[in-house]
Design an enzyme around this catalytic site. Structure first.
Site, PDB file in Angstrom:
ATOM      1  N   ASP A 173       0.856  -1.182   0.000  1.00  0.00           N
ATOM      2  CA  ASP A 173       0.000   0.000   0.000  1.00  0.00           C
ATOM      3  C   ASP A 173       0.897   1.239   0.000  1.00  0.00           C
ATOM      4  O   ASP A 173       1.834   1.336   0.801  1.00  0.00           O
ATOM      5  CB  ASP A 173      -0.876  -0.042   1.266  1.00  0.00           C
ATOM      6  CG  ASP A 173      -1.888   1.076   1.306  1.00  0.00           C
ATOM      7  OD1 ASP A 173      -3.037   0.845   0.900  1.00  0.00           O
ATOM      8  OD2 ASP A 173      -1.510   2.182   1.748  1.00  0.00           O
ATOM      9  N   ASN A 181      -2.834  12.993  -3.382  1.00  0.00           N
ATOM     10  CA  ASN A 181      -4.049  13.459  -4.054  1.00  0.00           C
ATOM     11  C   ASN A 181      -4.475  14.842  -3.568  1.00  0.00           C
ATOM     12  O   ASN A 181      -4.839  15.703  -4.366  1.00  0.00           O
ATOM     13  CB  ASN A 181      -5.198  12.471  -3.831  1.00  0.00           C
ATOM     14  CG  ASN A 181      -5.158  11.326  -4.839  1.00  0.00           C
ATOM     15  OD1 ASN A 181      -4.637  11.469  -5.934  1.00  0.00           O
ATOM     16  ND2 ASN A 181      -5.713  10.190  -4.455  1.00  0.00           N
ATOM     17  N   HIS A 186      -5.784  14.735  -8.331  1.00  0.00           N
ATOM     18  CA  HIS A 186      -5.958  13.315  -8.692  1.00  0.00           C
ATOM     19  C   HIS A 186      -5.193  12.903  -9.945  1.00  0.00           C
ATOM     20  O   HIS A 186      -4.780  11.760 -10.073  1.00  0.00           O
ATOM     21  CB  HIS A 186      -7.448  13.001  -8.861  1.00  0.00           C
ATOM     22  CG  HIS A 186      -8.167  12.922  -7.557  1.00  0.00           C
ATOM     23  ND1 HIS A 186      -8.223  11.759  -6.816  1.00  0.00           N
ATOM     24  CD2 HIS A 186      -8.814  13.861  -6.826  1.00  0.00           C
ATOM     25  CE1 HIS A 186      -8.890  11.988  -5.700  1.00  0.00           C
ATOM     26  NE2 HIS A 186      -9.257  13.257  -5.677  1.00  0.00           N
ATOM     27  N   ASP A 190      -2.852   9.792 -10.048  1.00  0.00           N
ATOM     28  CA  ASP A 190      -2.926   8.701 -11.031  1.00  0.00           C
ATOM     29  C   ASP A 190      -1.541   8.373 -11.588  1.00  0.00           C
ATOM     30  O   ASP A 190      -1.194   7.218 -11.797  1.00  0.00           O
ATOM     31  CB  ASP A 190      -3.859   9.073 -12.184  1.00  0.00           C
ATOM     32  CG  ASP A 190      -5.330   8.958 -11.799  1.00  0.00           C
ATOM     33  OD1 ASP A 190      -5.598   8.454 -10.679  1.00  0.00           O
ATOM     34  OD2 ASP A 190      -6.196   9.365 -12.592  1.00  0.00           O
ATOM     35  N   GLU A 216      -4.897   2.418  -3.688  1.00  0.00           N
ATOM     36  CA  GLU A 216      -3.434   2.434  -3.817  1.00  0.00           C
ATOM     37  C   GLU A 216      -2.838   1.131  -3.304  1.00  0.00           C
ATOM     38  O   GLU A 216      -1.706   1.096  -2.837  1.00  0.00           O
ATOM     39  CB  GLU A 216      -2.857   3.654  -3.088  1.00  0.00           C
ATOM     40  CG  GLU A 216      -3.069   3.683  -1.585  1.00  0.00           C
ATOM     41  CD  GLU A 216      -4.379   4.332  -1.135  1.00  0.00           C
ATOM     42  OE1 GLU A 216      -5.346   4.353  -1.941  1.00  0.00           O
ATOM     43  OE2 GLU A 216      -4.427   4.792   0.016  1.00  0.00           O
TER      44      GLU A 216
END
Ligand SMILES: [Mg+2]
Length: 295
Positions: A173, A181, A186, A190, A216
């Site tokens: 993770d 973010n 975002h 990404d 994630e």
């Protein structure tokens, strides 16, 4: 330039092969077999054909035999097969279609009709491939999605149990991903996800399985891999993530590992224990690898 689609032409009569080759050679990459066994070989060799034009009457394996075998082989079972044959009876056509041929063309062929049917069936096949791809892959990272992970996990788990082989699952993770973010938006988030996915891909053996688990989180399934090797692998990935950046952003990730043990009855139970280990990695400061050692 897009690559040409590949068509396998199978006919024991050279003149018949030549007619089809002349008709199709400009638009497609062609593979040619003049008997059934060779057809089965070529169908499984890269480049795997996108479509097969198959004669029925051949010495040795005939077209029906070849089609039945193609349907039994994983890499060939979804290749559309069009029979091209001198057998004009309704019974023959029925038999061919029942075996799973997508179409049935009788000789002597009409060039325009062969071309049109080949185009149509290729179009359908490519659309089908795209649907299968989209249903099994995460759109953003190109990794397998959770759906495939569950299937692959169950399959791998069953095999490892049966053959008493080592199996490890790693769940990782990205640390503080929400901050990325929040701080950069975002779109940048990404890009970070894509970057981490690429780091994972570039550092894996081809036989290792990677999926985006969601958000994630990523999951790796390592076959024939014991806890020690899994820890080494996770450490390598952890450092690779820590030491690279994208968009000027450095991220780190935490890793939880679980090795298949007696008590595990499902793949999900391994994943659950790996998740417990991940939780410990997060609790104890992040950017680290923790092996599950029982609760
Ligand atoms: Mg023939």
């Amino acid at each position: 330039m897009t690559e040409k689609n590949v068509i396998l032409i199978v006919d024991d009569v050279v003149v018949n092969v030549q007619v089809l080759v002349n008709l199709l050679k400009d638009n497609y990459e062609l593979k040619i077999a003049t008997d059934g066994s060779r057809a089965l070989e070529l169908a499984q060799l890269e480049p795997i054909p996108d479509l097969i034009l198959l004669d029925i009457a051949m010495p040795g394996l005939d077209g029906y035999d070849v089609l039945a075998e193609l349907k039994d082989i994983k890499v060939t079972q979804n290749i559309p097969v069009i029979f091209v044959t001198a057998n004009t009876s309704i019974e023959d056509e029925e038999r061919g279609l029942n075996l799973g041929a997508v179409d049935y063309i009788t000789k002597p062929i009409s060039p325009a009709i062969v071309k049109a049917r080949v185009d149509t069936h290729l179009k359908i096949k490519l659309q089908h491939d795209a649907l299968v791809y989209n249903a099994s892959h995460d759109q953003l990272t190109g990794l397998y999605n959770r759906h495939v992970l569950v299937e692959e996990g169950q399959r791998t788990f069953a095999r490892a149990k049966r053959q008493e082989e080592d199996l490890c699952a790693i769940i990782l993770d990205i640390d503080h991903f929400k901050r990325v973010n929040d701080e950069y938006g975002h779109l940048v988030g990404d890009k970070v996800l894509i970057h981490v996915a690429n780091v994972l891909k570039n550092n894996m053996r081809t036989e290792d399985f990677i999926a985006r688990f969601g958000g994630e989180e990523f999951v790796l399934i390592l076959e024939n891999c014991d806890a020690k090797a899994a820890i080494d692998k996770a450490e390598l990935l952890r450092k690779a993530i820590q030491n690279t950046q994208t968009e000027g952003i450095n991220v780190t990730a935490s890793f939880g590992i679980c090795e298949l043990k007696e008590g595990h009855e499902t793949f999900e139970s391994i994943l659950k224990d790996a998740d417990t280990a991940l939780y410990k990695a997060k609790q104890s400061g992040r950017n680290k690898v923790v092996l599950f050692r029982g609760v």
